[in-house]
Design an enzyme around this catalytic site. Structure first.
Site, mmCIF file in Angstrom:
data_model
loop_
_atom_site.group_PDB
_atom_site.id
_atom_site.type_symbol
_atom_site.label_atom_id
_atom_site.label_comp_id
_atom_site.label_asym_id
_atom_site.label_seq_id
_atom_site.Cartn_x
_atom_site.Cartn_y
_atom_site.Cartn_z
ATOM 1 N N GLU A 120 0.778 -1.266 -0.043
ATOM 2 C CA GLU A 120 -0.032 -0.159 0.048
ATOM 3 C C GLU A 120 0.849 1.232 0.014
ATOM 4 O O GLU A 120 0.518 2.260 -0.658
ATOM 5 C CB GLU A 120 -0.909 -0.059 1.117
ATOM 6 C CG GLU A 120 -1.908 -1.249 1.102
ATOM 7 C CD GLU A 120 -3.158 -0.902 2.156
ATOM 8 O OE1 GLU A 120 -3.936 -0.683 2.015
ATOM 9 O OE2 GLU A 120 -2.651 -1.520 3.252
ATOM 10 N N GLU A 142 -4.290 -9.515 3.084
ATOM 11 C CA GLU A 142 -5.054 -9.220 4.163
ATOM 12 C C GLU A 142 -6.321 -10.279 4.383
ATOM 13 O O GLU A 142 -6.715 -10.719 5.526
ATOM 14 C CB GLU A 142 -5.529 -8.050 4.252
ATOM 15 C CG GLU A 142 -4.480 -6.842 4.628
ATOM 16 C CD GLU A 142 -3.720 -6.324 3.503
ATOM 17 O OE1 GLU A 142 -2.908 -5.291 3.616
ATOM 18 O OE2 GLU A 142 -3.863 -7.021 2.515
#
Length: 721
Positions: A120, A142
């Site tokens: 990210e 995730e």
């Protein structure tokens, strides 16, 4: 740099600032409180000194680039108090947004794995260069923790790749990609061969691109591809594979639906609004029980990988030459994984033809790997050359490990060990691949019982990651430690259990299959039983699994167990499931997939549907009224309660071993965190689980009565973090 500084700042004469992530308190950089504070100061300084800066490079001094958020903090957050999690999530998003709008080129020089928050951060840079280092993986995994990317990963990948490609290629399955695969997908822009090439290439890109802007910050930017309508449903996302559509709609992992919601709703808004949608969805799943369960799995796996159950004080002892007794399906698979790990293997069977067939199994696996580009022909030939098929006991000379993988017969196992014990090393590790026979009894067939241990592999051996290590009464600590070392060498995750008939995994999965057959005998619709298993999150529905494992074999093991118990003077009453199995095997000849007929029908080895005779021969008088929720929880509770009994009997003593064993070995649903975590995480905790068990016991039988030890067992902190 003080003790809390995790980001080093340097600026060269050309005005390029290099931000080097290097947390002095950790072996890997994470998005913890220190990182957030330091990144805030770094971004403040970048903005203040912008006129003196020509570009920014973000890299790492660790072997990896950057990991995600602190899982301990996420696990501790709940829906009543999520303010701290909201603050940290918003802070990260704000920093990344300011970074990509700095007005100067920002390059991520990814020197090692960038997973979750690491990717990210890289996605918020204008350009991403990754070094193709060994073990480097890039992705947003995730979902495997029951979470979703909370640092802008969904909003950015959707705008880079489109909704369909982002969901199917990155978000919903969370693949960990090699740098070249990440480049092909569009997550990184360049791949270089070495870490040393990163900074020069990053500086060159900065010189060539002095004023880059993120695509989503350009006027008129559109999300690639089609964006689903406002009233979307999982079934309407036709680009998703059917299995993923079903999981999004009905799966027990809330993150799947939340990820899809964040992607679809975020694609219909401006970028900053998309970040807000993502935050809302992240907080919803991060404070839920499923995420906490799946995070616990991560900690349990870490505990085992760090040797948490390995006896202390014994140096690592690596194996060199392995003798495998029996070249059937299991023996051939064991030989294959040992040879692939670099061990020399002697594969012995009663005939040269059988032994050679066992080696041929490895040849087929290696040929498939070569076709898929996972290995080279030269490397495959080297692995195959390590396997020597034979019928001669003398060929096992020099073996420091022996693994027996013959039929489940104590007499036969004694015989094959007796043939080789005088030939192999005097202190060789002696392992039996048995799924049910007590190890202490098998050890009576060898002189050095302290070197004897159970090594229960799972089929198919090349794909199943678990190794159940069973300690007999005389197994030494040194032998147990050597078994751990062998497991690590061949890439298996070991759990430790104490001796008993069926050990841990076979007993627990047996409880599930027993319950499924019991429900067939009650006249429940078999299709509903299968659907309940799917909705509960099992990788294979229960009746299908029974066919795969062989109903004939299941019944044989049950009969042998009852006979052994009778010999020991223990009552062994027949269950309702035993009657169903006997009728199917003896009266109808339906022993499972191997014989072409079982609970399912088969044509040329392929399932064609549930056998209609199940409804005909087991239909109940009147329509069964069992609620759908009860069907699913009967399967889950049967296994969880059997696990508690295993703790009561001392068969297993570690929460981590029980959880990991149930997840990796027998397919307990991943969303639960494992059999022990399922009990702890049930609504209302142990008290809620006990109350529900009492209800099931009243409706379906005393086997669901919660043991008196259950509350104490679930208060145990266990072995994992």
């Amino acid at each position: 740099m003080n003790e809390h500084d995790v980001i080093r700042w340097t600026r060269d004469e050309d005005g390029v600032v290099v931000l080097t992530l290097d947390d002095p308190a950790q072996s890997a950089n994470t998005m913890n409180a220190s990182y957030i504070a330091c990144m805030e100061r770094a971004v403040d300084r970048l903005e203040a000194e912008r006129d003196r800066i020509t570009g920014v490079v973000i890299t790492s001094a660790k072997k990896t680039f950057l990991a995600g958020g602190d899982l301990h903090d996420i696990r501790a957050a709940d829906s009543k108090d999520s303010s701290a999690l909201l603050r940290s999530t918003s802070a990260v998003k704000d920093q990344l947004r300011r970074l990509e709008q700095l007005g100067r080129p920002v390059v991520a020089a990814v020197n090692g794995s960038a997973l979750g928050g690491g990717l990210e951060l890289a996605l918020a840079c204008h350009h991403r260069i990754a070094a193709d280092t060994p073990g480097c993986r890039i992705g947003l995994p995730e979902v495997t923790l029951g979470l979703l990317p909370g640092g802008g990963g969904i909003a950015r990948t959707v705008r880079m790749l489109g909704v369909d490609k982002a969901l199917t290629g990155v978000l919903l399955q969370g693949p960990r990609l090699r740098p070249s695969a990440a480049r092909n997908l569009g997550l990184v822009n360049e791949v270089v061969d070495t870490v040393e090439e990163l900074l020069p290439r990053a500086r060159a890109w900065i010189r060539e691109n002095p004023s880059p802007v993120q695509p989503w910050d350009t006027e008129g930017h559109r999300v690639p591809g089609d964006v689903p309508a406002a009233s979307w449903s999982p079934e309407e996302l036709t680009f998703l594979p059917a299995s993923l559509r079903e999981q999004v709609a009905h799966g027990p992992v809330p993150a799947l639906r939340a990820i899809t919601t964040a992607a679809v709703e975020g694609a219909r808004t401006g970028f900053d609004d998309a970040l807000d949608v993502e935050t809302r969805c992240f907080l919803e799943v991060a404070t839920g029980q499923v995420a906490k369960n799946m995070i616990q799995t991560f900690f349990d796996l870490q505990h085992i990988a760090s040797g948490g159950s390995r006896p202390a004080g014994h140096p690592v002892r690596q194996a060199h030459r392995v003798g495998v007794l029996g070249a059937g399906m299991m023996g051939a698979g064991i030989a294959s994984v040992c040879a692939k790990a670099g061990l020399d293997v002697v594969l012995k069977d009663v005939s040269q033809e059988a032994a050679t067939r066992g080696k041929d199994h490895s040849a087929r696996l290696l040929a498939a790997a070569v076709r898929r580009g996972r290995t080279t022909r030269t490397a495959a030939d080297e692995v195959l050359a390590r396997i020597a098929p034979t019928t001669l006991a003398g060929d096992l000379t020099g073996c420091d490990v022996v693994i027996e993988a013959v039929f489940e017969s104590q007499e036969l196992k004694h015989k094959v060990f007796a043939e080789v014990e005088d030939v192999v090393d005097s202190d060789a590790l002696l392992g039996s691949n048995t799924s049910s026979l007590p190890i202490t009894g098998l050890a009576h067939g060898v002189r050095h019982q302290e070197n004897f241990i159970g090594l229960h592999f799972f089929s198919p051996v090349d794909r199943m990651p678990l190794l159940e290590v069973i300690r007999g009464e005389r197994t030494s600590d040194a032998t147990l430690a050597r078994a751990f070392d062998l497991a690590g060498r061949i890439g298996k995750t070991p759990i430790v259990v104490n001796d008993s008939r069926g050990f841990f995994t076979s007993r627990v999965i047996g409880a599930r299959l027993n319950e499924a057959l019991t429900m067939v005998g009650e006249g429940l619709d078999p299709a509903v039983i299968e659907e309940a298993g799917r909705r509960a999150g099992y990788p294979a529905p229960p009746l299908q699994l029974i066919d795969e494992l062989s109903l004939t074999l299941w019944r044989k093991v049950r009969e042998e167990t009852r006979e052994a118990l009778r010999t020991e003077g223990t009552a062994a009453p027949e269950t309702a499931a035993d009657g169903v199995a006997r009728l199917l095997v003896e009266d109808f000849g339906r022993g499972g997939r191997a014989v072409g007929a079982g609970l399912y029908d088969y044509a040329e080895g392929r399932r064609t549907g549930l056998w209609p005779g199940l409804r005909e021969h087991f239909a109940a008088d009147g329509k069964p009224t069992t609620p759908f929720e009860d069907i699913a929880e009967r399967l889950l509770f049967a296994e969880a309660l059997e696990a508690v009994h295993c703790f009561d009997e001392g068969v297993i003593t570690s929460d981590a071993d029980a959880n990991v064993g149930s997840l990796l070995g027998i397919g307990f649903p991943a969303w639960t965190g494992g059999v022990v975590q399922y009990v702890k995480g049930y609504a209302g905790g142990a008290a809620g689980f006990s109350a529900r068990a009492e209800q099931l016991a009243t409706r379906y039988g005393d086997r669901f009565s919660p043991p008196a030890s259950l509350p104490a067992a679930t208060e145990r902190k266990g072995s994992a973090v």
